[in-house]
Design a protein around this motif. Sequence first.
Motif, short mmCIF file in Angstrom:
data_model
loop_
_atom_site.label_atom_id
_atom_site.label_comp_id
_atom_site.label_asym_id
_atom_site.label_seq_id
_atom_site.Cartn_x
_atom_site.Cartn_y
_atom_site.Cartn_z
N UNK A 47 -17.44 182.81 27.15
CA UNK A 47 -18.38 181.74 27.46
C UNK A 47 -17.66 180.39 27.52
N UNK A 48 -17.98 179.64 28.57
CA UNK A 48 -17.35 178.33 28.77
C UNK A 48 -18.30 177.19 28.43
N UNK A 49 -19.54 177.47 28.12
CA UNK A 49 -20.52 176.44 27.78
C UNK A 49 -20.97 176.64 26.34
N UNK A 50 -21.43 175.56 25.70
CA UNK A 50 -21.81 175.65 24.31
C UNK A 50 -23.09 176.46 24.14
N UNK A 51 -23.26 177.02 22.93
CA UNK A 51 -24.39 177.91 22.67
C UNK A 51 -25.68 177.15 22.38
N UNK A 52 -25.58 175.97 21.80
CA UNK A 52 -26.78 175.22 21.43
C UNK A 52 -27.23 174.36 22.61
N UNK A 83 -24.64 171.90 31.38
CA UNK A 83 -25.08 173.29 31.18
C UNK A 83 -25.81 173.52 29.86
N UNK A 84 -26.38 172.44 29.31
CA UNK A 84 -27.26 172.59 28.14
C UNK A 84 -28.70 172.20 28.45
N UNK A 85 -28.94 171.55 29.59
CA UNK A 85 -30.28 171.05 29.88
C UNK A 85 -30.74 170.01 28.90
N UNK A 86 -29.81 169.35 28.18
CA UNK A 86 -30.18 168.34 27.20
C UNK A 86 -30.71 167.08 27.85
N UNK A 87 -31.66 166.41 27.17
CA UNK A 87 -32.18 165.16 27.66
C UNK A 87 -31.21 164.01 27.46
#
Length: 332
Positions: free
Chosen positions: A215-220, A259-263
């Motif tokens: 995985x190249x993106x964070x889990x949270x 790639x987290x969809x974070x605001x």
Amino acid sequence: MRGNGGVTGVTNVPSGSRASGIWGLDDLYTARSQSRWPRQNIVEYLLLAGGGGGGASDLNYNDHTGGGGAGGIIIGYFELISSTNYNVTIGQGGPGATGGSTLPGSNGTNSSIVGGGLNVFSNGGGGGGSSDNTGSRLGTSGGSGGGSAGNGGFGASGITGQGFAGGSSISTVFSGGGGGYSSIGGSPTGSPLNKSGNGGTGYDLINFRGTSGSWTSQAQVAGGGGGGGESFSGTGQGTSSFGGGSGAAATTGGVGVVNTGGGGGGGAVRFGAGSNAGGGGGLGIAYIRYPKGSLSLTVSGGDFGSSQPEVTIDGVVYSVHQYTSTGIFAVN
């Protein structure tokens, strides 16, 4: 998509938070326990949309700005159709509001899977409210809702099953954080009030994709952005986790992690010293998984080409396709 989720026997009734014919994982587990779950050509998916942008500070006021809401998450599954290409679209993060704007941050865009009669999507996160004295100061609704700017009122709503509402700001210059997948965005805190709300908490992808060195993106993921803080003291900004951007104090709001969809976080500026933009929301992501060896059809697509990571979750070995950008899930 076929009626009853492609399952024969007892009729499945989807919950009110999903479109007709689309099952969620709770339905899957119930069907398995009742021995009415097909073993072949069923795949599960997770869609995370783009996060909403944070609100901006204005040219003349020191009121604080709302954090952007996280992109919505939906989890479900569908039956594959042979010789079909499923288009997987990854939602973009919404830009933060421009400094001095009366408008809120922009919503993120949707993530979706479309093909073979299937059309499922998660909704982009809502934008955070901006602090211009002539604007409404409210955030916008989305997968998770945007937080309200100082004295703006209640936070914007999220979509049931995809995320929570943004934080409120009533009778105070401090602002609300953006909503996250797992909780409402924070409202101002302190006695007396001296801190804007934190972004709402999100989702841990370990629950769906397991752990893997690939995985190249964070889990949270899917955390809301923090509300903008107090520029006079350089303190009071809301914080964020799960990929959301932190609120600012006298600078541009923090950006949502890719790639987290974070605001995005709310921007802030000292009275009479110009203006600062809100932070942009984070790009979304998508996953498609199935138990190893369970498909009679050949599938391909995603970030890892023909060699998909294999992970074990609750004793089941899954093959997992990851999409960090728009692509095709091909079935032959």
